[in-house]
Design an enzyme around this catalytic site. Structure first.
Site, PDB file in Angstrom:
ATOM      1  N   LYS A  78       9.142  -6.370 -24.837  1.00  0.00           N
ATOM      2  CA  LYS A  78       9.026  -6.885 -26.201  1.00  0.00           C
ATOM      3  C   LYS A  78       7.834  -7.840 -26.227  1.00  0.00           C
ATOM      4  CE  LYS A  78      11.786  -9.327 -29.745  1.00  0.00           C
ATOM      5  NZ  LYS A  78      13.109  -9.953 -30.035  1.00  0.00           N
ATOM      6  N   SER A 153      15.420  -8.127 -34.211  1.00  0.00           N
ATOM      7  CA  SER A 153      13.978  -8.160 -34.198  1.00  0.00           C
ATOM      8  C   SER A 153      13.347  -7.294 -33.108  1.00  0.00           C
ATOM      9  CB  SER A 153      13.498  -9.606 -34.018  1.00  0.00           C
ATOM     10  OG  SER A 153      13.925 -10.108 -32.759  1.00  0.00           O
ATOM     11  N   SER A 177      19.416  -9.761 -31.911  1.00  0.00           N
ATOM     12  CA  SER A 177      18.236  -8.893 -31.834  1.00  0.00           C
ATOM     13  C   SER A 177      18.187  -7.909 -30.683  1.00  0.00           C
ATOM     14  CB  SER A 177      16.965  -9.737 -31.818  1.00  0.00           C
ATOM     15  OG  SER A 177      16.719 -10.195 -33.117  1.00  0.00           O
TER      16      SER A 177
HETATM   17  N1  GLN Z   1      18.402 -11.426 -37.426  1.00  0.00           N
HETATM   18  C1  GLN Z   1      18.477 -12.735 -36.867  1.00  0.00           C
HETATM   19  C2  GLN Z   1      17.375 -13.588 -37.411  1.00  0.00           C
HETATM   20  O1  GLN Z   1      16.628 -13.127 -38.209  1.00  0.00           O
HETATM   21  C3  GLN Z   1      18.443 -12.684 -35.362  1.00  0.00           C
HETATM   22  C4  GLN Z   1      17.100 -12.516 -34.787  1.00  0.00           C
HETATM   23  C5  GLN Z   1      17.087 -12.566 -33.293  1.00  0.00           C
HETATM   24  O2  GLN Z   1      18.136 -12.415 -32.651  1.00  0.00           O
HETATM   25  N2  GLN Z   1      15.929 -12.811 -32.734  1.00  0.00           N
HETATM   26  O3  GLN Z   1      17.211 -14.699 -37.068  1.00  0.00           O
END
Ligand code: GLN
Length: 495
Positions: A78, A153, A177
């Site tokens: 990532k 994400s 995420s």
């Molecule tokens: N969807 C969540 C957010 O927008 C989690 C994102 C993540 O786990 N990096 O913060």
């Protein structure tokens, strides 16, 4: 022999060990596939030359007698993990052309195990999002239906693994995420207990929540990867000081009283009633219930438990995460890292223009929410209150774990939605995080495994949550489930 891109990590490791195939051959095959599938938007950087050099080195180590399940296995990271050999943008214009002088610990550890890095994978800007549409570069498409999101994400990681471009990828999970994109894309992912993987070199979003973990096609592959990427790191003050763990061995160790047909005998699986609300999509509910019935057939017993503050996880998370983000992102000021505005009147104007140009709308929204809840007049009402609730949410889990060994439920309330569907409604996207946020706030390990299909033929994931450092139990249950089902080996049509 199975086509090279269809092989998972463990299978590839065996083929490499028996010299049926070389790391260079696999690497070339996958690099060609990556180039053929650019339309999925999963990759932000590919470095064929460096990958082939690593593959050659892995083949030489094998030739010299070295062994190891990951030696010569390609993967990708990532774009939130900093890398010396490849650019790192965190999905943000702020870090366009940024090159890190060092590698993240997770990257170093996986490289030491002999993995080959094909490139960097797209993600929401600074890991903020649930659909990968917040990437400053491009959206990522879900290979099961390219008009839909892959989740976020870590959307690039999920798509790359689901589309068989790479057998495994790293991701990070702050509020879901890893689990949510794994669920949306029909792959397996695990977020370990907070502190199991080092955060050193992982670009910080919300430091008290951020955790790294692997994406792969099976629990077994995840166990191999997690074993290599985890471990105490003195460069991360929140790293858990524990002896290195062999997750693969834990995954294989039979439970007391287990039989061949009932490998999960004695395992108590808690079902929080708040994870099965009336509003849960019927297709998701059906797939999860069927998966639970399979787990029962494998010997597990289901018990009703309660996580009464599940709904409160949303406001609590969306106060704490932005608060930490607003502080973490203050370092992007045009002086130390990345983008700097070209024209400005004075220092303050330079800061303002740099940040206005460099950050996208969701990141700006979080910085504003974060500074607001931390401000003098509102700190007690919002931030402090959220911290108190966070503790109560963690305590609720401990009450559940006095009655069960593992908690199960859906990962997300629906299958993957269409690109653009929640585009101008950030709150709709926040609400979809309801089932992943509780474990994140408590710092507990959680995983997502393919459990069937729902509306539009889209994958549905089953979430398993363990107690602190219970990754072995999670992986064991997930592996038993995958031995009895074939959801995880299904590939999207044409891939
Ligand atoms: N969807 C969540 C957010 O927008 C989690 C994102 C993540 O786990 N990096 O913060």
């Amino acid at each position: 022999m199975t086509a090279l891109h269809r092989m998972g990590v463990a299978e590839l490791g065996r083929a490499l060990a028996s010299k049926e195939v070389s790391s260079v051959e696999v690497t070339k095959h996958l690099l060609a596939r990556v180039a053929d599938h650019e339309h999925l938007g999963a990759w932000l950087a590919v470095d064929a030359e460096h990958a082939l050099a690593q593959a050659n080195a892995a083949d030489a180590r094998r030739a010299a007698g070295e062994t190891g399940p990951l030696l010569g296995v390609p993967l990708a990271h990532k774009d939130i993990f900093v890398t010396r050999e490849l650019p790192t943008t965190a999905g943000s214009k702020m870090l366009a052309n940024y090159r890190s002088p060092f590698d993240a610990t997770v990257v170093t550890k996986l490289a030491a195990a002999g993995t080959v890095t094909l490139g960097k994978l797209n993600c929401d800007e600074f890991a903020m999002g649930s659909s990968n549409e917040n990437s400053a570069w491009r959206a990522v498409r879900n290979p099961w239906d390219t008009t839909r999101v892959p989740g976020g994400s870590s959307g690039g990681s999920a798509t790359a693994v689901a589309a068989r471009l790479v057998p495994a990828a790293t991701g990070t999970d702050t509020g879901g995420s890893i689990r949510q994109p794994a669920s949306f894309s029909g792959v397996t992912g695990i977020k370990p207990t907070y502190g199991v993987c080092s955060r050193y070199g992982m670009i910080a979003f919300a430091s008290s929540l951020d955790q790294a973990g692997p994406f792969a096609r099976s629990a077994e592959d995840c166990a191999l990867l997690l074993g290599a990427m985890s471990g105490f790191d003195e460069r991360d003050s929140t790293s858990a000081e524990r002896a290195p763990q062999d997750f693969h061995a834990a995954m294989l160790t039979p439970r007391d009283g287990a039989t061949a047909s009932q490998p999960l005998k004695g395992l108590r699986i808690g079902l929080p009633r708040e994870f099965f609300p009336a509003a849960l999509a019927a297709d998701v509910n059906d797939a999860v219930r069927t998966a639970l019935a399979t787990l029962e057939q494998l010997g597990a017993s289901l018990v009703d438990v309660s996580l009464p503050r599940t709904e409160l996880s949303i406001p609590v998370y969306y106060i704490i995460a932005p608060a930490e983000a607003s502080s973490n992102l203050s370092r992007f000021d045009g002086v130390r890292f990345g983008h700097r505005a070209k024209q400005y009147a004075d220092l303050l104007d330079m800061y303002k223009k740099t940040r206005a140009e460099g950050f996208g709308p969701e990141v700006k929204r979080r910085i504003m929410i974060g500074t607001y809840v931390l401000s003098h007049g509102y700190y007690d009402a919002y931030y402090l209150q959220a911290q108190k609730l966070r503790r109560m949410i963690a305590d609720d889990f401990q009450r559940c774990f006095s009655r069960c060994d593992v908690i199960a439920g859906p990962v997300a309330p629906t299958v993957a939605w269409k690109l653009g569907d929640k585009g101008d409604d950030p709150v709709a996207s926040y609400l979809a995080d309801i089932f992943t946020l509780p474990a994140s706030l408590a710092g507990l390990p959680g995983m997502s495994l393919p459990a069937g299909f729902g509306e539009g033929g889209m994958p549905v994931g089953l979430q398993l949550i363990g107690n602190y450092f219970g990754e072995g139990t999670l992986l064991h249950a997930a592996h038993a489930f995958q031995q009895a089902t074939d959801w995880h080996v299904r590939a999207p049509a044409g891939f």
